[in-house]
Design a protein around this motif. Structure first.
Motif, short mmCIF file in Angstrom:
data_model
loop_
_atom_site.label_atom_id
_atom_site.label_comp_id
_atom_site.label_asym_id
_atom_site.label_seq_id
_atom_site.Cartn_x
_atom_site.Cartn_y
_atom_site.Cartn_z
N VAL A 387 -5.94 17.63 -16.11
CA VAL A 387 -6.55 18.21 -17.31
C VAL A 387 -7.67 19.17 -16.94
CG1 VAL A 387 -7.79 17.70 -19.44
CG2 VAL A 387 -5.94 16.19 -18.69
N HIS A 388 -8.57 18.76 -16.04
CA HIS A 388 -9.79 19.52 -15.78
C HIS A 388 -9.85 20.15 -14.39
CE1 HIS A 388 -11.40 17.89 -19.50
NE2 HIS A 388 -11.11 16.67 -19.09
N GLY A 389 -9.04 19.72 -13.45
CA GLY A 389 -9.08 20.32 -12.13
C GLY A 389 -9.62 19.38 -11.07
N VAL A 390 -9.88 19.95 -9.89
CA VAL A 390 -10.21 19.14 -8.72
C VAL A 390 -11.55 18.42 -8.87
CG1 VAL A 390 -11.36 21.03 -7.51
CG2 VAL A 390 -10.27 19.21 -6.19
N THR A 391 -12.44 18.93 -9.70
CA THR A 391 -13.74 18.27 -9.87
C THR A 391 -13.60 16.89 -10.50
OG1 THR A 391 -14.03 19.44 -11.98
CG2 THR A 391 -15.02 20.43 -10.01
N HIS A 392 -12.49 16.63 -11.16
CA HIS A 392 -12.27 15.34 -11.80
C HIS A 392 -11.24 14.49 -11.03
CE1 HIS A 392 -14.30 17.43 -15.06
NE2 HIS A 392 -14.45 16.27 -15.68
N LEU A 393 -11.04 14.82 -9.77
CA LEU A 393 -10.15 14.01 -8.94
C LEU A 393 -10.82 12.68 -8.63
CD1 LEU A 393 -7.36 14.44 -7.54
CD2 LEU A 393 -8.63 14.99 -5.46
N ARG A 394 -10.11 11.59 -8.87
CA ARG A 394 -10.67 10.24 -8.70
C ARG A 394 -10.37 9.71 -7.31
NH1 ARG A 394 -8.30 6.35 -12.98
NH2 ARG A 394 -9.49 4.95 -11.64
N PRO A 395 -11.22 8.83 -6.78
CA PRO A 395 -10.88 8.15 -5.52
C PRO A 395 -9.64 7.28 -5.72
CG PRO A 395 -13.22 7.88 -6.06
CD PRO A 395 -12.57 8.47 -7.26
N LEU A 396 -8.72 7.34 -4.78
CA LEU A 396 -7.47 6.61 -4.91
C LEU A 396 -6.96 6.25 -3.53
CD1 LEU A 396 -5.29 5.66 -6.97
CD2 LEU A 396 -4.13 7.84 -6.58
N ASN A 397 -6.43 5.02 -3.41
CA ASN A 397 -5.82 4.60 -2.15
C ASN A 397 -4.44 4.03 -2.41
OD1 ASN A 397 -6.29 1.96 -3.14
ND2 ASN A 397 -8.28 1.87 -2.13
N LEU A 398 -3.72 3.79 -1.33
CA LEU A 398 -2.34 3.30 -1.44
C LEU A 398 -2.29 1.92 -2.07
CD1 LEU A 398 -1.06 4.40 2.09
CD2 LEU A 398 -0.59 5.52 -0.09
N LYS A 399 -3.28 1.09 -1.78
CA LYS A 399 -3.27 -0.27 -2.30
C LYS A 399 -3.34 -0.30 -3.82
CE LYS A 399 -5.67 -4.70 -1.83
NZ LYS A 399 -6.81 -5.42 -1.20
N THR A 400 -4.14 0.60 -4.40
CA THR A 400 -4.27 0.64 -5.86
C THR A 400 -2.93 0.98 -6.51
OG1 THR A 400 -6.57 1.34 -5.63
CG2 THR A 400 -5.51 1.71 -7.76
N VAL A 401 -2.24 1.97 -5.98
CA VAL A 401 -0.95 2.34 -6.53
C VAL A 401 0.07 1.23 -6.31
CG1 VAL A 401 0.94 4.02 -6.36
CG2 VAL A 401 -1.42 4.80 -6.25
N ALA A 402 0.06 0.64 -5.11
CA ALA A 402 1.03 -0.41 -4.81
C ALA A 402 0.87 -1.61 -5.75
CB ALA A 402 0.88 -0.84 -3.35
N GLU A 403 -0.36 -2.00 -6.02
CA GLU A 403 -0.59 -3.14 -6.91
C GLU A 403 -0.21 -2.80 -8.35
OE1 GLU A 403 -4.66 -4.09 -6.38
OE2 GLU A 403 -4.35 -5.22 -4.51
N ALA A 404 -0.40 -1.56 -8.75
CA ALA A 404 -0.09 -1.19 -10.13
C ALA A 404 1.41 -1.17 -10.41
CB ALA A 404 -0.69 0.19 -10.44
N ILE A 405 2.22 -0.83 -9.41
CA ILE A 405 3.66 -0.72 -9.64
C ILE A 405 4.43 -1.88 -9.02
CG2 ILE A 405 3.55 1.78 -9.81
CD1 ILE A 405 4.51 1.99 -6.97
N GLY A 406 3.73 -2.83 -8.41
CA GLY A 406 4.40 -4.00 -7.87
C GLY A 406 5.20 -3.75 -6.62
N MET A 407 4.72 -2.87 -5.76
CA MET A 407 5.38 -2.58 -4.48
C MET A 407 4.44 -2.90 -3.34
SD MET A 407 7.48 0.97 -4.96
CE MET A 407 8.89 1.08 -6.04
N HIS A 408 5.01 -2.90 -2.13
CA HIS A 408 4.17 -3.11 -0.97
C HIS A 408 3.49 -1.81 -0.58
CE1 HIS A 408 3.09 -4.20 3.23
NE2 HIS A 408 2.96 -5.39 2.71
N GLU A 409 2.31 -1.92 0.00
CA GLU A 409 1.52 -0.73 0.35
C GLU A 409 2.25 0.17 1.34
OE1 GLU A 409 -2.89 0.21 2.27
OE2 GLU A 409 -2.43 -1.77 1.45
N SER A 410 2.95 -0.43 2.30
CA SER A 410 3.69 0.38 3.28
C SER A 410 4.83 1.13 2.63
CB SER A 410 4.21 -0.52 4.40
OG SER A 410 5.02 -1.54 3.89
N THR A 411 5.44 0.57 1.60
CA THR A 411 6.49 1.29 0.88
C THR A 411 5.93 2.52 0.18
OG1 THR A 411 7.66 -0.80 0.53
CG2 THR A 411 8.32 1.06 -0.83
N VAL A 412 4.77 2.38 -0.45
CA VAL A 412 4.13 3.52 -1.10
C VAL A 412 3.76 4.58 -0.07
CG1 VAL A 412 2.16 4.25 -2.50
CG2 VAL A 412 3.27 2.07 -2.96
#
Length: 523
Positions: A387-412
């Motif tokens: 929506v707003h560009g790179v200034t609004h990019l949030r910190p994110l790691n593989l573990k957060t995505v893996a837990e949200a979608i129910g996958m293993h971190e190495s798969t992500v």
């Protein structure tokens, strides 16, 4: 202590990595180019696999663009085949994916299942929407461009060898010159010493040096130089600009890199205006003269997933049909051939071919759904960026995505490797959206390291010659904006952006200002 032989029966759990499961895991991390090459190899090796004809609707249409998911409302369920492909295209899809999806998604934890069950496929397994404009290998496709095949880009070596043959007829000089040309790298620099070449060829060092001088006179100017200073000197001689002042400047490129203009003026014996003119002439030279010949083609980053705004304000995530191969398993052909096979070896070969074909289509299918599932979660997590560009990019790691979608971190991690997302802000690698967290000041929310790096560039671009920001000043400005960052981190980010230090920037502003005032005085 005596040694006794005995038999024991033990029960335990272990992860059985079958060849088919290894294949599915391998396909996850392949780029679309590597995947296309892999599928092409399988098409040549397996007689039961065939390329699907592009007889469907154009994939540029939103309804036919493949698996898609909106970030608002219910999340995309990758385990539900009906959410991305009609069941009539594959009547046995529910039977195939019952066990395969869960085992691949969570194959890496210690408590993973111990085996993978196999099941039969239907008559024809359709994988993906038809690719854009693809003819699927049909003879009805557009004829090849023979004119393009007849033209080839000349290599740097061929370009230099052609000049060597015209420059000398001496076989010894041609031999030495050919060896020197072979030692020139893609950038145009000679990676051998004169003494080394003379020793390896059993020639006189003076003869090698003379031939090297001759090669250095070839086109493009600056070729076969042994370092950057010699490369620039050759080009300046070609332009008849290698006077004593320029020679002194080229001999101290370290001062040029440091922007120490005071020392350069004293060394060259020129004023500010002449120094700025000399530096401008240096910048117009080519530091890598060989890159114009035979260089590898620039690979365009093709997105695996497209993200576009939906009419309701959410984000629509779609797979790129061009990046997905479309293959079919021809079981009717298998039924005809297996009836005529009398030898056991032939039947075993056909059975293995059918099993491998079914597993390949299932692996490709699972890969497509997993990519879409991970990309959808990335878009949901980084909604502010879109929506707003790179200034609004949030910190994110593989573990957060893996837990949200129910996958293993190495798969992500495998899914996000060598993949790209096409957005309205450009095509970006999936890894771009995973950034470290910079803590916020006074209990504020954490900031993305990429957003902080972008803010540092904005602050430096907005500085004035009278107010050049030091690293300490950048730290103070960032902390006033709620970013708790250390000075060494600011210095590291500044260097990664190729931004000179405040002292070098102040010298550069001073030099440009002096030259500007001098030009006004001449007017």
């Amino acid at each position: 202590m005596s040694l006794v032989q005995r038999l024991e029966v033990r029960q335990g759990q272990a992860l059985v990595m079958t060849p088919q499961l290894l294949q599915a895991i391998k396909l996850l991390q392949l780029s679309h180019l590597d995947l296309a090459a892999y599928v092409e190899t399988e098409l040549e090796r397996n007689p039961l696999l065939e390329r699907a004809e592009a007889d469907g609707p154009a994939t540029g249409d939103a309804d036919a663009a493949g698996p898609s998911s909106e970030t608002s409302g219910e999340p995309f369920d990758a385990s539900d085949p009906d959410s991305w492909q009609p069941p009539e295209l594959n009547p046995s899809r529910g039977e195939i994916d019952t066990d395969f999806d869960a085992r691949l998604d969570n194959v890496f934890p210690d408590d993973a299942p111990t085996q993978v069950q196999e099941s039969s496929a239907g008559d024809m397994l359709s994988l993906t929407p038809p690719p854009y404009g693809s003819s699927g290998g049909s003879f009805d496709s557009e004829a090849p461009d023979f004119e393009a095949a007849l033209t080839a880009e000349i290599s740097l070596r061929d370009h230099l060898v052609g000049q060597l043959e015209l420059a000398t007829r001496d076989p010894v000089e041609r031999l030495i010159g050919g060896f020197l040309i072979d030692a020139v790298d893609e950038a145009g620099y000679l990676r051998e010493t004169v003494e080394g070449v003379a020793q390896r060829l059993g020639a006189d060092a003076d003869t090698v040096a003379r031939v090297l001088t001759q090669v250095q006179s070839f086109d493009p100017p600056g070729i076969a130089a042994r370092d950057l200073a010699e490369c620039l000197a050759i080009q300046l001689r070609e332009r008849d600009r290698y006077d004593p002042a320029m020679q002194a400047l080229v001999s101290r490129l370290d001062l040029v890199a440091k922007r120490d203009f005071t020392a350069l003026r004293r060394l060259c014996g020129v004023d500010d205006e002449d120094l700025v003119e000399m530096l401008g002439e240096i910048r117009r030279l080519d530091p890598k003269p060989g890159r114009a010949f035979g260089s590898s083609a620039v690979e365009v980053l093709i997105p695996d997933v497209f993200v576009r705004a939906a009419p309701d304000g959410s984000w629509l995530v779609e797979l790129n049909g061009e990046a997905l191969p479309r293959v079919l398993v021809n079981q009717s052909y298998y039924a005809r051939v297996v009836r005529g096979a009398s030898a056991e070896g032939d039947k075993a070969f056909l059975s293995e071919a059918l099993q491998n074909a079914n597993w390949l289509t299932r692996s490709l299918e699972q890969r497509a759904r997993t990519i879409l599932k991970v990309a959808t979660e990335i878009v949901r997590q980084q909604d502010g960026f879109f929506v707003h560009g790179v200034t609004h990019l949030r910190p994110l790691n593989l573990k957060t995505v893996a837990e949200a979608i129910g996958m293993h971190e190495s798969t992500v991690s495998r899914v996000t490797s060598n993949k790209a997302i096409g957005t309205s802000r450009g095509t970006l690698e999936m890894k771009y959206f995973f950034t470290a967290a910079i803590p916020g000041a006074a209990g504020m929310a954490a900031h993305s390291s990429e957003a902080v790096r972008h803010r540092i560039k904005q602050l430096v671009d907005g500085e004035t010659p009278d107010d050049v920001l030091s690293d300490d000043a950048l730290v103070q400005k960032l902390r006033s904006e709620g970013v708790d960052i250390a000075r060494r981190t600011v210095a590291k980010y500044r260097e990664s952006l190729r931004i000179p230090s405040s002292i070098e920037r102040r010298r550069e502003h001073y030099a440009h200002g002096t030259a500007h005032h001098g030009a006004l005085a001449l007017r």
